[in-house]
Enzyme design. Sequence first.
Site, PDB file in Angstrom:
ATOM      1  N   GLN A 231     -11.651   1.143  -0.643  1.00  0.00           N
ATOM      2  CA  GLN A 231     -10.342   1.788  -0.638  1.00  0.00           C
ATOM      3  C   GLN A 231     -10.559   3.132   0.150  1.00  0.00           C
ATOM      4  O   GLN A 231      -9.604   3.740   0.162  1.00  0.00           O
ATOM      5  CB  GLN A 231     -10.069   2.336  -2.109  1.00  0.00           C
TER       6      GLN A 231
ATOM      7  N   TRP B  51      -6.320   2.852  -0.593  1.00  0.00           N
ATOM      8  CA  TRP B  51      -5.577   3.460  -1.733  1.00  0.00           C
ATOM      9  C   TRP B  51      -5.848   4.825  -1.287  1.00  0.00           C
ATOM     10  O   TRP B  51      -5.093   5.756  -1.167  1.00  0.00           O
ATOM     11  CB  TRP B  51      -5.919   3.135  -3.057  1.00  0.00           C
TER      12      TRP B  51
ATOM     13  N   TRP C 144       0.804  -1.227  -0.394  1.00  0.00           N
ATOM     14  CA  TRP C 144       0.045   0.172  -0.104  1.00  0.00           C
ATOM     15  C   TRP C 144       0.856   1.335   0.140  1.00  0.00           C
ATOM     16  O   TRP C 144       0.419   2.229  -0.568  1.00  0.00           O
ATOM     17  CB  TRP C 144      -1.066  -0.040   1.193  1.00  0.00           C
TER      18      TRP C 144
END
Length: 1096
Positions: A581, A585, A545
């Site tokens: 996410q 992200w 990540w």
Amino acid sequence: MTFPTHDPSKSIHIPTTEQNVLQYWADIDAFKTSQKLSEGKPEYSFYDGPPFATGKPHYGHLLAGTIKDIVTRHAHSTGHHVERRFGWDTHGLPVEHEIDKTLNIKGKDDVMAMGIDKYNAACREIVMRYSGEWKSTVERMGRWIDFDTGYKTLDPTFMESVWWVFGQLWQKGQVYRGLRVMPYSTGCTTPLSNFEAGEDYRMTSDPAVTVTFPLVDDPSTSLLAWTTTPYTLPSNLALCVHPDFTYIKIYDFERDQNFILLESLLGTVYKELAGGKKDAKKDKDAKPKFKKVGQFLGKDMVGWRYIPMFDHFTEQYEDRAFRVLSDTYVTDTSGTGIVHQAPAFGEDDHRIGVAHKVVRDDEIPPCPIDETGKFTAEVPEYQGKHVKEADPIIIKDLQKKGRLIVRSDIMHSYPFCWRSGTPLIYRAIPSWFVRVANISDKLVANNEKTRWVPANVGEGRFGGWIRNARDWNISRNRYWGTPIPLWVSEDYQEIVAVGSIAELEKLSGVTGIKDLHRESIDNIEIPSQQGKGKLRRIEEVFDCWFESGSMPYAQSHYPFENQDRFTKSYPADFVSEGIDQTRGWFYTLLVLGTHLYDTAPWKNLIVTGLVLAADGKKMSKKLKNYPDPMEVVNKYGADCVRLFLVNSPVVRADNLRFREEGVREILANVILKWINSLNFYLGQAELFERSTGEKFVYDHDAPKSSNVMDRWILATCQTLIQHVDTEMGAYRLYTVIPRLLDLIADLTNWYIRFNRTRLKGAGGVEDTRAALNTLYEALYTLCLTMSSFTPFTCETVYQALRPTSPAPKDPRQDVRSIHFLPFPSVRQEYFDPVIERQVKRMRAVIELGRLVRDRKTLKIKIPLKELVIFHHDQEYLDDVKSLESYIAAELNVVNIVYTTDEAKVGIKYRATADWPTLGKKLRKDLGKVRSHLPKMTTEECKSFLADGKVQVNGVELVEGDLIVTRFAEVNTEEGKFDTASDNDVIIVLDIQRHPELETMALLRSFTSRVNKLRKEAGLKPSDKVEIYYQVDEGEQDFLKPAIAQQEEYLLKTLGNVPVELAQKGNEKKVIETEKRSKEAEEIAENERFVLSLVLA
């Protein structure tokens, strides 16, 4: 290089047509051509979250790709240059997991025996396993993105930029070595991810012990704690209570001791009270086992000191540990309500210990076990014993010390190592962290400067997450990843962070470094500057990540290259991924962007929900509960899948149940209707050329049409353009698609339906040309506005329109594809809100009339006598009256009455409520209102509208609580009238059948058929004919009585009175006979006859 000619007379197979479009795009290199055409225009930047290529694309990927394609296509069409580069996530557990299964790797020893170089080589071989499938799927879905210049996280350029990002954080003092409590396999001597820890849960038996912790100030009183991990007791540093719970102090008669615990959990100590029983069954003469002698709130117990159970760590921690702490994570469902804290063996234990300064976040708390799970010399009495092996020995020792109160066994679901089959433990693992908690305010502030769609996710789910952000563990004890660039001395007192290949070469003296994976750099040493010998790289690699969060910089090898390009494109105008996410992200992007530049790396963000199987469960290959994505695409077409996905709750971050029939409905109700509109236009343009000898070509500067339906559809187009432009600017895709679909429905169900005869030439050449011009412009506008959403269909329609399109005003303009053209500009001269309002109201009346006809099974060919339209607003009635001819024709009514007089129509009032909303307000009084609301009279409803309040069964309701609507009260049982309302306008329709009206309707249809047959026969208006008819065999002759009643009308309109074909003499020659295009069953019962003409 030419697009296949569209033949409107042939049926269309959408998937095949889309393949033709793909081939055409390939022939003209459409994507790269569009990129060249937009060079020099303002930059619009977009970051693509990288997927793993170790698995095939699923519907979630199709959804994300579609949204990204729509937004970037639209940005291009609105005058921007949009760089679109595909990215691949190539490192981390998903890859290693595959290799471990394939090569039967069970732990670190296996990797070391194999060699990291060979292990990583095996990983490298599979990372792009499905890249071909990804590329073909992405292209088949119509997404335009550059694979050739895409990035991979395994590229040395990408990895070097990741080093730079880390180096910046190191220089800012935002990286430290601490620990994280993680699932740990003592069998494989490695920590596992949470994903791996969930692979193998088994029912297992563990010891459960309740033990005493005597208070320093009162050794006769003990706090009771319960645990299923006795091996963690030697590492105990604190006890935790819930600040809001009330704890009781009891005196145990048998043990002659005082205990403190939750009253509701006395059953942990006294079995007869298990389950919260207050009065246990016992003998009359049985003495009580305890008595209550006091009680305390948890928050008042904080700071109490107790006598440690073991003394191995007392000297080190005596001044800050062995005291009562509080936290709301403590529950009252099991144990004693007091939780033993061993910060090295529990995530919450460590969090609470740090919060209360029992341990620091950068120190390793007591963890006296080695990597195999055996006790070390720090606890000599159990040294060499595996923790599970030590449990029974520890329990015996507790009994000897007099600290054991209850010993039992508990059967529960427990995680095992899926590799070694050994029970997992949770233990503190030394890790490298990026500080996040200290910038949570900045994270919140930077996030608030961005646009989330929908906004509630950014403010709520994501906002709550970052407000409570904890420091981020960025290290993994793995092999296939970007190595963390820290070189350290043996005692970790000297640490060097390396931010580039050049810096590593300079510090180490090693040159020619081409790769940055572990096998290439682990053996590189850096001479100590503090006389500590050689510095060696730490073993850990980055959490993948961290790599994906670094992609804004690493995809362009920033700052080593492309500084200008990065500066112009950062932060990105747009990103989009799924709601999962928010903790992935999106989070890592924001953390790194805030640390580096104090900004979020995006300006606009669309977050989507999850695509589930039709049964609402997660899509599962094992369960086979969803259709293969590419099979669906190849069955219905990519545009259908795109529209189905985007026109769904998933774009508002809700979940979507994928239904194949939903895609099929898009094909039937949207795409094919759109193509049918195109086919009709092409057919009429061809008819115009045949009948006039003039080729029709669209005229942009044609005089404004006076036809109301022309003006309406063109005004609707302008409103649509304005709406799409506004809503796409706000990234609200979910408000755009419904309006685009409305225009398709307007075009097919209203405009073409109402103008079919005009388009066929009934109004003369000029009127036909105006109608064709209007229809072309509507189709063309639809193509331009929909091109980002349905790229294949728009290309198909556009290419079919090109033969009737004028040459571009600028001869240099490339018009080979719809996707080379700009988003349409609003034509102010076409705006007409009045016309749009009038047609909207006309449609409402027509739809209500159709509803009544359908309800009463009255076919549209049956003429009805009267329609009454009621509305309280005269403007509404005037609007509808201006389009009376369309209503009369569409509903086949003879007379239309307009009124605002409630009494004339029998208007009544009724009140309803939004019960869930009203229920929250009224609570217990809801039942009173629900039972009496249907009894509210018209007068009471009117009073409520006037005064804004009303009493219903003793409960006062105010404005906003009730919804008052009007309705017409008619006696439907008599079969004379029926009514309908849309809660705005009310209609009353005379539903009686009137023979004289049906006779005239039949004769008007008869006259129309005669005129059509004359035309087919090539007759002039002056040519006189005799008309004959022949009723289908076995059918009733409805014409004979109708003709007898209306001979004068027929003589006037047709020149003679029709007779049966059987009465024609043999000497008379038939010049034309009707040819049926429909089956007899499809024709109205009274029109089942065939006409013939004979020259008079």
